[in-house]
Design an enzyme around this catalytic site. Structure first.
Site, PDB file in Angstrom:
ATOM      1  N   LYS A 149     -17.458  24.147  33.592  1.00  0.00           N
ATOM      2  CA  LYS A 149     -17.431  22.785  33.047  1.00  0.00           C
ATOM      3  C   LYS A 149     -17.599  22.738  31.525  1.00  0.00           C
ATOM      4  O   LYS A 149     -17.920  21.700  30.959  1.00  0.00           O
ATOM      5  CB  LYS A 149     -18.524  21.900  33.696  1.00  0.00           C
ATOM      6  CG  LYS A 149     -18.397  21.764  35.181  1.00  0.00           C
ATOM      7  CD  LYS A 149     -17.305  20.803  35.525  1.00  0.00           C
ATOM      8  CE  LYS A 149     -16.445  21.302  36.624  1.00  0.00           C
ATOM      9  NZ  LYS A 149     -15.135  20.682  36.672  1.00  0.00           N
ATOM     10  N   LYS A 151     -10.434  17.145  35.804  1.00  0.00           N
ATOM     11  CA  LYS A 151     -10.979  17.362  34.457  1.00  0.00           C
ATOM     12  C   LYS A 151     -11.128  16.010  33.780  1.00  0.00           C
ATOM     13  O   LYS A 151     -10.147  15.254  33.659  1.00  0.00           O
ATOM     14  CB  LYS A 151     -10.046  18.243  33.616  1.00  0.00           C
ATOM     15  CG  LYS A 151      -9.629  19.524  34.289  1.00  0.00           C
ATOM     16  CD  LYS A 151     -10.775  20.506  34.398  1.00  0.00           C
ATOM     17  CE  LYS A 151     -10.320  21.710  35.221  1.00  0.00           C
ATOM     18  NZ  LYS A 151     -11.356  22.690  35.419  1.00  0.00           N
ATOM     19  N   ARG A 158     -13.750  13.763  34.691  1.00  0.00           N
ATOM     20  CA  ARG A 158     -14.214  12.762  35.678  1.00  0.00           C
ATOM     21  C   ARG A 158     -15.209  11.818  35.012  1.00  0.00           C
ATOM     22  O   ARG A 158     -15.887  12.188  34.048  1.00  0.00           O
ATOM     23  CB  ARG A 158     -14.941  13.450  36.820  1.00  0.00           C
ATOM     24  CG  ARG A 158     -14.084  14.315  37.708  1.00  0.00           C
ATOM     25  CD  ARG A 158     -14.964  14.803  38.851  1.00  0.00           C
ATOM     26  NE  ARG A 158     -14.216  15.588  39.808  1.00  0.00           N
ATOM     27  CZ  ARG A 158     -14.268  16.917  39.877  1.00  0.00           C
ATOM     28  NH1 ARG A 158     -15.014  17.593  39.025  1.00  0.00           N
ATOM     29  NH2 ARG A 158     -13.573  17.567  40.790  1.00  0.00           N
ATOM     30  N   THR A 193     -13.105  24.987  29.417  1.00  0.00           N
ATOM     31  CA  THR A 193     -12.263  26.181  29.315  1.00  0.00           C
ATOM     32  C   THR A 193     -10.796  25.898  29.661  1.00  0.00           C
ATOM     33  O   THR A 193      -9.900  26.431  29.036  1.00  0.00           O
ATOM     34  CB  THR A 193     -12.806  27.291  30.234  1.00  0.00           C
ATOM     35  OG1 THR A 193     -13.049  26.729  31.533  1.00  0.00           O
ATOM     36  CG2 THR A 193     -14.103  27.864  29.700  1.00  0.00           C
TER      37      THR A 193
HETATM   38  N1  LIG Z   1      -8.697  17.185  26.901  1.00  0.00           N
HETATM   39  C1  LIG Z   1      -9.497  17.218  27.945  1.00  0.00           C
HETATM   40  N2  LIG Z   1      -9.154  16.590  29.099  1.00  0.00           N
HETATM   41  C2  LIG Z   1      -9.982  16.624  30.158  1.00  0.00           C
HETATM   42  N3  LIG Z   1     -11.175  17.258  30.176  1.00  0.00           N
HETATM   43  C3  LIG Z   1     -11.557  17.886  29.049  1.00  0.00           C
HETATM   44  C4  LIG Z   1     -10.744  17.889  27.902  1.00  0.00           C
HETATM   45  N4  LIG Z   1     -11.380  18.611  26.933  1.00  0.00           N
HETATM   46  C5  LIG Z   1     -12.528  19.004  27.451  1.00  0.00           C
HETATM   47  N5  LIG Z   1     -12.653  18.573  28.724  1.00  0.00           N
HETATM   48  C6  LIG Z   1     -13.821  18.816  29.551  1.00  0.00           C
HETATM   49  O1  LIG Z   1     -13.584  19.945  30.366  1.00  0.00           O
HETATM   50  C7  LIG Z   1     -14.517  19.831  31.447  1.00  0.00           C
HETATM   51  C8  LIG Z   1     -14.127  20.795  32.529  1.00  0.00           C
HETATM   52  O2  LIG Z   1     -14.414  22.075  32.063  1.00  0.00           O
HETATM   53  P1  LIG Z   1     -13.743  23.389  32.659  1.00  0.00           P
HETATM   54  O3  LIG Z   1     -12.265  23.298  32.540  1.00  0.00           O
HETATM   55  O4  LIG Z   1     -14.381  24.549  31.976  1.00  0.00           O
HETATM   56  O5  LIG Z   1     -14.176  23.272  34.167  1.00  0.00           O
HETATM   57  S1  LIG Z   1     -14.147  24.408  35.276  1.00  0.00           S
HETATM   58  O6  LIG Z   1     -15.385  25.152  35.139  1.00  0.00           O
HETATM   59  O7  LIG Z   1     -12.956  25.227  35.075  1.00  0.00           O
HETATM   60  O8  LIG Z   1     -14.122  23.664  36.558  1.00  0.00           O
HETATM   61  C9  LIG Z   1     -14.445  18.387  31.808  1.00  0.00           C
HETATM   62  O9  LIG Z   1     -15.672  18.027  32.405  1.00  0.00           O
HETATM   63  P2  LIG Z   1     -15.834  16.611  33.145  1.00  0.00           P
HETATM   64  O10 LIG Z   1     -15.700  15.552  32.093  1.00  0.00           O
HETATM   65  O11 LIG Z   1     -17.202  16.614  33.737  1.00  0.00           O
HETATM   66  O12 LIG Z   1     -14.772  16.520  34.201  1.00  0.00           O
HETATM   67  C10 LIG Z   1     -14.173  17.688  30.492  1.00  0.00           C
HETATM   68  O13 LIG Z   1     -15.297  17.040  29.970  1.00  0.00           O
END
Ligand SMILES: Nc1ncnc2c1ncn2[C@@H]1O[C@H](COP(=O)(O)OS(=O)(=O)O)[C@@H](OP(=O)(O)O)[C@H]1O
Length: 379
Positions: A158, A341, A343, A161
């Site tokens: 989260k 991503k 949420r 990445t």
């Molecule tokens: N551009 C963009 N669009 C959507 N989401 C974004 C973006 N940049 C960063 N994030 C943040 O990425 C969080 C998810 O992290 P990961 O991709 O590392 O998650 S995972 O571990 O692979 O499941 C995700 O966490 P949540 O907001 O809790 O869903 C986002 O806050």
């Protein structure tokens, strides 16, 4: 009969006929010669110059041998200095036919067949020391070779990445695996050759990369991109995903979502990374959201790439509430990350949030000290 008919031809017609026969004969001779030559080249190529695939598979055989030794010494989340890493480095070099000497490496890769068919990409040619014939993301004949990743996006669950990987893929010098291979945390025993096979083909000058959770022994040459995030927001994000109820009351610090913030992001993750700090750097998951172009600019510098991904690649999607790409890789359409991503986080009792802040503070301090960077997570 035919001869008598020819003999009856008048002198100019006879001349033309002779010329036609001579031309036909030389044409036949050329075809036969060409055919013989083609056969000879094919057999020469197959017998004297090993194809990259074949050589790499034998090399990877050696690599698997070395890796077999490594397997027994595996320590997840711990970088083992010294011989193990050297062995792995040697294995990696062998499997991808990369020589220690950069010059020799280039020479070797220049031997790839079909190089003259590579698609040119003008901006790339100007950007790096990529020979024009190797520039371009894909060649029409799919040339290139599969290599182990030269760069890995690691980071806490989260952390952001996926966003970083999706954004980096826009760069023409980066080729990345789409789905996570989970090599280090689930498929390590499948070996290096398995891992390498999952990689996309890359041309000279392109960087193979993937995003992975855990890391164990890895080549000293591999660049590590560590995405970190405020452990409180990260834990809430994790909570949102798992729909656990355990955050609403007393903080149970044994819950893995809480532990991740300490063990993987703070000392644990860094203990893995610090010995290789010159080739690793941490990026802020928060800044990836607030200033994606700025953060991407720094990542491109770190990877030694021209800053091709800039703010003109992004727009802020009001509905999503996150930055999105104006054009995804290989597409002309805008692209936001999927539903999983970004949420909407539930409202967490401010008291619980404060407890979490207090809980993480000492770990954060340690983290800032170790990295020499202040991430400002404690406000
Ligand atoms: N551009 C963009 N669009 C959507 N989401 C974004 C973006 N940049 C960063 N994030 C943040 O990425 C969080 C998810 O992290 P990961 O991709 O590392 O998650 S995972 O571990 O692979 O499941 C995700 O966490 P949540 O907001 O809790 O869903 C986002 O806050």
């Amino acid at each position: 009969m035919a001869f008598s008919r020819i003999s009856r031809l008048d002198p100019p017609s006879r001349g033309i006929f002779r010329k036609a026969v001579v031309m036909l004969c030389s044409l036949l001779a050329s075809i036969i010669l060409l055919h013989l030559l083609t056969e000879r080249c094919a057999s020469a190529v197959s017998s004297t110059s090993p194809s990259p695939d074949r050589s790499s598979s034998s090399a990877s055989g050696r690599a698997s041998g070395l890796f077999g030794d490594l397997r027994s010494k595996r320590l997840v989340y711990e970088w083992t200095a010294g011989s193990d890493l050297e062995s792995y480095g040697a294995a990696r070099r062998a499997s991808s036919r990369v020589l220690a000497d950069e010059r020799a490496r280039q020479d070797l890769e220049l031997e790839l067949p079909g190089e003259s068919f590579m698609l040119p990409a003008p901006d790339l040619v100007a950007s790096r020391r990529v020979p024009a014939r190797f520039a371009g993301k894909l060649s029409p004949l799919g040339e290139g070779s599969k290599k182990l990743p030269q760069a890995l996006i690691i980071g806490v669950k989260k952390g952001g990445t996926r966003a970083l990987l999706e954004f980096l893929r826009v760069h023409p010098d980066i080729r990345a695996v789409g789905a996570e291979p989970h090599f280090f945390d689930r498929n390590y025993d499948n070996g290096l050759e398995w891992y390498r096979e999952l990689m996309p083909k890359t041309l000279e000058g392109q960087i193979t990369m993937e995003k992975t959770r855990g890391i164990s022994a890895m080549s000293r040459d591999t660049k590590l991109i560590v995405v970190v995030r405020d452990p409180v927001t990260r834990a809430i994000s994790d909570y949102t995903q798992t729909l656990s109820k355990r955050l609403t009351g007393l903080i149970d610090t044994s819950w893995s979502a809480i532990q991740i913030g300490i063990l993987r992001q703070a000392p644990g993750q860094l203990a893995a990374v610090l010995p290789h700090w010159t080739r690793s750097c941490s990026w802020s998951g928060e800044r990836l959201i607030s200033d994606p172009a700025g953060e991407l600019g720094r990542v491109q510098d770190f990877l030694g790439l021209k800053r091709i991904i800039t703010d003109k690649h992004f727009y802020f999607n009001q509905t999503k509430g996150f930055p999105c790409l104006k054009k995804a890789e290989g597409s002309s359409k805008p692209h936001c990350l999927g539903k999983t991503k970004g949420r909407t986080h539930p409202n967490i009792d401010p008291e619980v949030v404060q407890r979490l802040r207090d809980f993480y503070r000492p770990f954060n301090m340690k983290f800032y000290q170790m990295t020499g960077r202040f991430f400002g997570w404690d406000d």
